[in-house]
Design an enzyme around this catalytic site. Structure first.
Site, PDB file in Angstrom:
ATOM      1  N   GLU A  48      45.987  55.905  25.806  1.00 45.73           N
ATOM      2  CA  GLU A  48      47.273  55.211  25.932  1.00 45.73           C
ATOM      3  C   GLU A  48      48.452  56.154  25.668  1.00 45.73           C
ATOM      4  O   GLU A  48      49.474  56.080  26.336  1.00 45.73           O
ATOM      5  CB  GLU A  48      47.332  53.997  25.004  1.00 45.73           C
ATOM      6  N   THR A  54      52.697  59.590  32.403  1.00 44.53           N
ATOM      7  CA  THR A  54      51.827  60.530  33.120  1.00 44.53           C
ATOM      8  C   THR A  54      50.848  59.747  33.992  1.00 44.53           C
ATOM      9  O   THR A  54      50.323  58.719  33.568  1.00 44.53           O
ATOM     10  CB  THR A  54      51.056  61.422  32.114  1.00 44.53           C
ATOM     11  N   CYS A 203      50.080  45.705  44.163  1.00 42.26           N
ATOM     12  CA  CYS A 203      51.498  45.391  44.014  1.00 42.26           C
ATOM     13  C   CYS A 203      52.254  46.635  43.556  1.00 42.26           C
ATOM     14  O   CYS A 203      52.927  46.645  42.538  1.00 42.26           O
ATOM     15  CB  CYS A 203      51.684  44.235  43.029  1.00 42.26           C
ATOM     16  N   CYS A 212      46.771  40.842  49.215  1.00 45.44           N
ATOM     17  CA  CYS A 212      46.890  40.539  47.784  1.00 45.44           C
ATOM     18  C   CYS A 212      46.101  39.265  47.420  1.00 45.44           C
ATOM     19  O   CYS A 212      46.287  38.223  48.055  1.00 45.44           O
ATOM     20  CB  CYS A 212      48.357  40.357  47.412  1.00 45.44           C
TER      21      CYS A 212
HETATM   22  S1  SF4 Z   1      51.973  38.832  47.053  1.00 43.61           S
HETATM   23 FE1  SF4 Z   1      50.885  40.171  45.659  1.00 43.61          FE
HETATM   24  S2  SF4 Z   1      51.417  42.235  46.351  1.00 43.61           S
HETATM   25 FE2  SF4 Z   1      52.915  40.827  47.240  1.00 43.61          FE
HETATM   26  S3  SF4 Z   1      54.580  40.838  45.785  1.00 43.61           S
HETATM   27 FE3  SF4 Z   1      53.290  39.103  45.257  1.00 43.61          FE
HETATM   28  S4  SF4 Z   1      51.917  39.897  43.700  1.00 43.61           S
HETATM   29 FE4  SF4 Z   1      52.819  41.666  44.704  1.00 43.61          FE
END
Ligand code: SF4
Length: 360
Positions: A48, A54, A203, A212
């Site tokens: 962590e 980084t 995301c 997603c």
């Molecule tokens: S649909 Fe999924 S990838 Fe698109 S903004 Fe929402 S959480 Fe992020």
């Protein structure tokens, strides 16, 4: 929906459906990271600290080398600062290494070398904030606590369509509230890993909404414009002048006392001649600065009052040196040796530095 409404209820999601989708996705798509193969709180704390500012890929080799060199809180607590900084060399932001060292000493002194499983106690250790304390207890002890870092923060801001900048106090607290409302009571460590990976892999800066797994839960109509942040301070450009001084196959170095406290750097130069050209220039970022490092050949110590020492090439291998200065030194030696092929001093240093040149 207007902004005020979003701010007042940032975390109203179907939590059960969301958690189920996240964890299902993670089973197939989660990253296999070395610190996820252990429940050792020390190893997780090390990871962590290294992961702050980084990238994962850069951290992996350092993580393995660090655990070989300092496998426990006790071994790290016993190490000297110079060894600790040398092991951290190349990761930058050396205050992280100093804080980790101080935290190890505190764990040995106050907790018998065993990290407590209470986030508030961990948070009282040097250099540890809310995120790191919660990350350690959730990944090591499976505690049902939220985590908010760059990946989860971006994801949560889009899921909840947060219009407030996430780097304000109000924005940060709204993210923590959203994270807290969603965290499950069981298997929270796996859930938090899944949330991090979803933020990192799906995301990201450019969201992949079409693949997603939680798009049905997501409220962001324009995710590419989120998260919002305050206007950045403009980057300040600076030039820092240093000297390359060598004699008898040794190089003179100065012990830094500010940004790189405890490390060895090329001696600072207060002034240069207008017509003079540096033997080396390079640029590196530091917080919101862009620093140009210019190195000039000199014959003597520029500021006799600062702590300077002569080092042979093999000694240089073992001392902590910030990467921009080690790269500059290596290039200076090459340049001088190439332009004065009869210079035994420079050639001798160059031959001795060859293993380092090959390994970079
Ligand atoms: S649909 Fe999924 S990838 Fe698109 S903004 Fe929402 S959480 Fe992020």
């Amino acid at each position: 929906l207007n902004d005020a409404k979003h701010l007042s209820q940032p975390s109203v999601l179907d939590g059960a459906a969301f958690r189920s989708a996240v964890q299902h996705w993670y089973l197939k798509n989660g990253r296999d990271l070395p610190w996820r193969r252990t429940r050792d709180p020390y190893a997780i704390l090390v990871s962590e600290f290294m992961l702050q500012q980084t990238q994962v890929a850069a951290v992996v080799p350092y993580y393995h080398r660090w655990l070989q060199r300092f496998p426990t809180f006790a071994s790290l607590a016993l190490a000297g600062e110079s060894d600790v900084l040398h092991a951290w060399e190349g990761l930058g932001y050396y205050n992280r290494a100093r804080s980790l060292h101080a935290a190890a000493k505190a764990v040995v002194r106050d907790h018998g070398g065993i990290l407590p499983n209470d986030p508030d106690t961990i948070r009282a250790l040097p250099g540890i904030g809310r995120y790191t304390a919660n990350a350690v207890v959730t990944f090591a002890f499976d505690a049902a606590v939220p985590i908010v870092e760059a990946n989860t923060g971006r994801l949560l801001s889009r899921l909840t369509n947060m219009r407030e900048p996430i780097d304000t106090i109000g924005g940060r607290e709204a993210l923590w509230r959203a994270a807290r409302a969603l965290v499950p009571q069981k298997h929270a460590g796996t859930y938090n890993s899944a949330l991090t990976d979803l933020g990192a892999l799906i995301c990201g800066r450019v969201p992949k909404c079409n693949i997603c797994p939680v798009r049905r839960s997501c409220r962001a109509p324009d995710p590419q414009n989120l998260p919002r942040k305050r206007a950045r301070a403009t980057r300040v450009t600076l030039t820092e002048n240093h000297s390359f001084i060598y004699a008898d196959q040794r190089v003179l170095l100065e012990r830094a006392n500010d940004r790189w406290r405890g490390m060895w750097i090329l001696p600072r130069l207060k002034t240069t001649r207008q017509s003079e050209r540096p033997v080396h220039t390079s640029a590196f970022p530091f917080t919101h600065h862009r620093i140009t490092l210019a190195v000039y050949i000199r014959r003597s110590v520029p500021h006799p009052r600062v702590e300077c020492r002569w080092f042979t090439a093999s000694e240089i291998e073992t001392i902590p040196m910030p990467s921009p200065h080690r790269r500059a030194l290596t290039q200076c030696v090459e340049t001088v040796a190439a332009s004065h092929s009869t210079s035994r001093n420079a050639v001798g240093i160059r031959v001795a530095l060859r293993p380092r040149l090959r390994s970079e």
